[in-house]
Write a protein that holds these residues in place. Structure first.
Motif: not given
Length: 274
Positions: A134-139
């Motif tokens: 799982l990869s979560i990238q958020t600004s």
């Protein structure tokens, strides 16, 4: 590499076929070293090897981006696949959640934004029992996304990568269950937000970036990594904007690889027993 099955409708291999005389546990032991591409190719040989590849970690790849014009279609496809996983128990998902440009297309309506976020969180929560990577990238800090991670146990989760701002991930995951999680990347996070979390107890490979700007009042002097991540053997640590020197407590860790970078104040690794 493997003989092609002559009967695509049969899940049980013929006993006279040489490859099937090898005990399944030996096949799985070899497959543990296969890449996803290798596992995908092997899975096309027969039902038997497809099941073996699934047990060895073959993943269905999915990307969820709320700003993408096909987002709703992708969510529907993922939910259909999850339904299959519930029925068969044979599903590993590699999920990427990309929120670097959140709701770029749908930002005109607050209601639409809320509905999209709710749909995203629901999809993550439903997928957790089947997620292997799982990869979560958020600004931006979106607590609902991280709460979805702890909504259900993650018995298959082996790798977790999270990037964002002002993450209170450790508060959210304090009750999380991830018994086979071994690979963890958190970029960036404030040192003051790091807490001992059972879900990270078995992590062996850790990439951790500390940024003091994430919490202006944060002035860390000592960070006990051995307490937070007691099983780590490979550590990559990077620190930004530290107001003063930082000591990493690594006593008791059986480190085989260590990389420490600091771009402002010195950072030391203390291996001495406390």
């Amino acid at each position: 590499m493997f003989p092609r099955s002559t009967d695509s409708d049969s899940s049980a291999p013929a006993k006279e076929d040489g490859i099937y005389r090898i005990p399944l546990e030996h096949i799985l032991e070899v497959m543990q070293h296969f890449s996803q591409d290798d596992l995908r190719r092997v899975s096309k040989v027969s039902h038997y090897l497809r099941d073996a590849a699934s047990n060895a970690g073959l993943c269905m790849h999915a990307v969820l981006n709320p700003s993408h014009h096909r987002y709703q279609s992708r969510v529907k496809t993922l939910n259909n696949i999850l339904q299959y996983g519930k029925q068969t128990g044979k599903l590993n998902v590699s999920l990427v959640v990309d929120m670097h440009c959140p709701f770029r297309i749908h930002s005109s309506s607050r209601c639409a934004r809320h509905n999209l976020l709710e749909t995203l969180c629901d999809s993550i929560a439903r997928a957790m029992p089947f997620i292997a990577t799982l990869s979560i990238q958020t600004s931006e800090c979106t607590r609902g996304v991280y709460e979805a991670l702890a909504a259900a146990p993650a018995p298959r989760l082996r790798a977790l990568s999270i990037g964002g701002h002002n993450l209170r991930l450790f508060d959210v995951l304090s009750g999380g269950v991830a018994p086979v999680l071994r690979d963890l990347s958190i970029i960036p996070v404030s040192a003051s937000l790091l807490k001992k979390t059972p879900a990270f107890h078995n992590v062996t490979e850790l990439r951790l970036w500390i940024d003091a700007r994430e919490c202006p009042d944060d002035r860390p002097h000592h960070l006990n990594l051995a307490l937070l991540f007691p099983s780590v053997i490979c550590l990559e640590f990077c620190a930004y904007n530290l107001p003063s020197a930082l000591t990493l407590g690594c006593a008791g860790l059986e480190l085989r690889y260590l990389e420490v970078d600091s771009y402002t104040a010195p950072c030391f690794c203390d291996m001495r027993p406390s």
